[in-house]
Write an enzyme that holds these catalytic residues in place. Structure first.
Site, PDB file in Angstrom:
ATOM      1  N   ARG A 123       0.816  -1.222   0.000  1.00 27.83           N
ATOM      2  CA  ARG A 123       0.000   0.000   0.000  1.00 27.83           C
ATOM      3  C   ARG A 123       0.849   1.272   0.000  1.00 27.83           C
ATOM      4  O   ARG A 123       1.950   1.294   0.568  1.00 27.83           O
ATOM      5  CB  ARG A 123      -0.967  -0.031   1.191  1.00 27.83           C
ATOM      6  CG  ARG A 123      -1.918  -1.217   1.057  1.00 27.83           C
ATOM      7  CD  ARG A 123      -2.906  -1.290   2.177  1.00 27.83           C
ATOM      8  NE  ARG A 123      -3.824  -0.160   2.172  1.00 27.83           N
ATOM      9  CZ  ARG A 123      -4.699   0.060   3.134  1.00 27.83           C
ATOM     10  NH1 ARG A 123      -4.769  -0.756   4.166  1.00 27.83           N
ATOM     11  NH2 ARG A 123      -5.498   1.095   3.070  1.00 27.83           N
ATOM     12  N   SER A 170      -8.335  11.839   2.305  1.00 29.49           N
ATOM     13  CA  SER A 170      -7.918  10.753   3.191  1.00 29.49           C
ATOM     14  C   SER A 170      -7.800  11.223   4.633  1.00 29.49           C
ATOM     15  O   SER A 170      -6.987  12.087   4.962  1.00 29.49           O
ATOM     16  CB  SER A 170      -6.570  10.199   2.723  1.00 29.49           C
ATOM     17  OG  SER A 170      -6.028   9.368   3.730  1.00 29.49           O
ATOM     18  N   ASP A 323     -15.349   2.616   3.142  1.00 26.06           N
ATOM     19  CA  ASP A 323     -15.148   1.194   3.455  1.00 26.06           C
ATOM     20  C   ASP A 323     -16.397   0.350   3.187  1.00 26.06           C
ATOM     21  O   ASP A 323     -16.365  -0.873   3.340  1.00 26.06           O
ATOM     22  CB  ASP A 323     -14.731   1.031   4.924  1.00 26.06           C
ATOM     23  CG  ASP A 323     -13.342   1.612   5.173  1.00 26.06           C
ATOM     24  OD1 ASP A 323     -12.528   1.651   4.229  1.00 26.06           O
ATOM     25  OD2 ASP A 323     -13.083   2.035   6.312  1.00 26.06           O
TER      26      ASP A 323
HETATM   27  C1  S3P Z   1      -9.567   5.465   8.129  1.00 26.16           C
HETATM   28  C2  S3P Z   1      -9.682   6.180   6.978  1.00 26.16           C
HETATM   29  C3  S3P Z   1     -10.018   5.584   5.674  1.00 26.16           C
HETATM   30  C4  S3P Z   1     -10.599   4.181   5.828  1.00 26.16           C
HETATM   31  C5  S3P Z   1      -9.862   3.364   6.830  1.00 26.16           C
HETATM   32  C6  S3P Z   1      -9.868   4.028   8.186  1.00 26.16           C
HETATM   33  C7  S3P Z   1      -9.161   6.161   9.365  1.00 26.16           C
HETATM   34  O1  S3P Z   1      -8.851   5.511   4.890  1.00 26.16           O
HETATM   35  O2  S3P Z   1     -10.609   3.515   4.579  1.00 26.16           O
HETATM   36  O3  S3P Z   1     -10.445   2.067   6.957  1.00 26.16           O
HETATM   37  O4  S3P Z   1      -9.325   5.603  10.471  1.00 26.16           O
HETATM   38  O5  S3P Z   1      -8.675   7.300   9.273  1.00 26.16           O
HETATM   39  P1  S3P Z   1      -8.348   6.818   4.065  1.00 26.16           P
HETATM   40  O6  S3P Z   1      -8.223   7.901   5.013  1.00 26.16           O
HETATM   41  O7  S3P Z   1      -7.010   6.458   3.493  1.00 26.16           O
HETATM   42  O8  S3P Z   1      -9.394   7.019   3.008  1.00 26.16           O
END
Ligand code: S3P
Length: 440
Positions: A123, A170, A323
């Site tokens: 990732r 994000s 998600d």
């Molecule tokens: C999360 C943010 C999301 C999500 C992940 C949990 C977090 O990812 O997909 O399961 O706790 O900040 P991104 O921020 O990369 O979209």
């Protein structure tokens, strides 16, 4: 050794369910407690592999994490008070744990190696390393420009505050910068065009940090933190994870005659896109008791089965249900008509390439679906053939989504591996079985 599981068509689902604690809030609760001064207490922490990896990393950095009387107690070391780890920090499957902790380590004069499992090592980490490097984090890559784990990073006590506009929506990147900003003198700001989950901001305020959230005027949010302050100890209660609840909601929505109550679900508006979308499809979801708990909104949901129709899901909805696309795609297969889910480029860099994993799983189960650019289109026919073997690609949500599909399909559906479910939803199969799900 893979652990396959088969789901067969089930009768109506009924009963009450309490899903485990929210994964995003659980990571943040541990991290901020470790950076606070004194002992914090966390109730309802998600006891899943992802969260335990963050707990172990914090212990390796000198914080005390203990379980007592059904809750967790964390002895915090104060902002900037963690020590260099004696071993690599292994975040397992967790993008959130590793990315948030890069922000924490950035503000400490220490060297640390970050690693994870096969999925996490694929990732992208560049999205957090880029702003953190601008603040002063040094990355020792094996090759120039390499930004995947394993990576060794060197933090510094002299971080520089920055103003950073997120190139991707994000919450993980926003949170990593804010956590680093906690250690930098002056004001660090993150600008986001689309609101992503705001648990870091809310919880930092709960711990006493100086946080400011402003509207830039064009719809963008500016979240700022004034660094070099202290965090006071806190008491926290983690609500049920809406991303886990989504599987039970979906199962009740697609199995005729179902009536299920899910208690204590987090209903922060940055997380409710799936509920909103399911309601647009004709889903019957009733909010029984909305209440505030520890700065977050929480409620009980009652879900009854109903005929569903296909809808268009705009790209602006994505951050609030990022998600939930695997399970939404499954629900769409049982609806009548086309569901078009737009703007899903971020799905390609989750625990698996979810866009492809969803399309391949649907095809294996006889559902017509296609990818057009960053959009996913599912042709719902009201019923689903099933009978397929679904590959899960080390992705917990792909496994759970297709097990739910099997509950409504004409022929049983097998998922090739269920071990990853423990990263976010321990007890998933047992809890769903109690409601009437047929898993073997
Ligand atoms: C999360 C943010 C999301 C999500 C992940 C949990 C977090 O990812 O997909 O399961 O706790 O900040 P991104 O921020 O990369 O979209």
């Amino acid at each position: 050794m893979h652990k396959p599981l088969t789901a067969s068509r089930s009768a109506r689902l009924s009963g009450r369910l309490h899903v485990p604690g929210d994964k995003s809030i659980s990571h943040r609760a541990l991290i901020l407690s470790a950076l606070a001064t004194g002992r914090s207490r966390i109730e309802g922490l998600l006891e899943a592999d992802d969260i335990m990896a963050t707990a172990k990393a914090l212990e390796a950095l000198g914080a005390g994490v203990t379980r007592s009387n059904g809750a967790f107690e964390v002895s915090g070391q104060g902002v900037g008070g963690l020590r260099a780890p004696g071993q690599p920090l292994d975040f397992g499957n967790s993008g959130t744990g590793s990315r948030l902790m890069l922000g924490v380590v950035a503000g400490h004069d220490m060297k640390a190696e970050f690693t994870g499992d096969e999925s996490l090592r694929r990732r992208p980490m560049g999205r957090v390393l880029e702003p953190l490097a601008a603040m002063g984090l040094r990355v020792e890559s094996k090759k120039e420009g390499e930004t995947t784990l394993p990576l060794t990073v060197c933090g510094t006590r002299d971080l520089i505050p920055i103003v950073y506009e997120l190139p991707v929506p994000s919450a993980q990147v926003k949170s990593a910068v804010l956590l680093a900003g906690l250690h930098a003198p002056g004001r660090t700001s993150v600008i986001e065009k689309m609101a992503s989950r705001d648990h870091t901001e809310l919880m930092l305020a709960h711990f006493g940090a100086e946080i400011l959230v402003e509207d830039r005027g064009d719809g963008a949010r500016v979240v700022s933190i004034c660094g070099d302050g202290e965090l006071g100890r806190a008491s926290l209660s983690v609500p049920g994870d809406p991303s886990s609840a989504a599987f039970a909601i979906a199962a009740a929505a697609i199995r005729p005659g179902s009536d299920v109550i899910i208690e204590g679900v987090l209903l922060n508006p940055t997380r409710t896109g799936f509920i909103e979308t399911l309601r647009e499809m004709g889903g019957r979801i009733e909010l029984l008791d909305l209440r505030g708990e520890g700065g977050e909104q929480v409620g009980d949901l009652r879900v009854k089965a109903a005929p569903l129709k296909g809808v268009r899901v705009p790209p602006s909805r994505a951050p609030s249900m990022i998600d939930e696309y695997p399970i939404l795609a499954v629900v769409a297969a049982f609806a009548e008509g086309e569901t078009r889910m737009e703007g899903l480029s971020e799905l390609k860099v989750k625990e698996s390439d979810r866009l492809r994993a969803i399309a391949a799983g649907l095809a294996a189960c006889g559902v017509a679906a296609r990818i057009e650019g960053d959009d996913l289109i599912v042709e719902g026919r009201g019923e689903v053939k099933g009978g397929g073997l679904v590959e899960t690609y080390m992705d917990h949500r792909i496994a759970m989504a297709f097990l739910i599909l099997g509950l409504g399909a004409s022929a049983p559906v097998t998922v090739d591996d269920t071990r990853m479910i423990g990263t976010s939803f321990p007890g998933f199969a047992e809890l769903m079985t109690k409601l009437g799900a047929n898993f073997k």
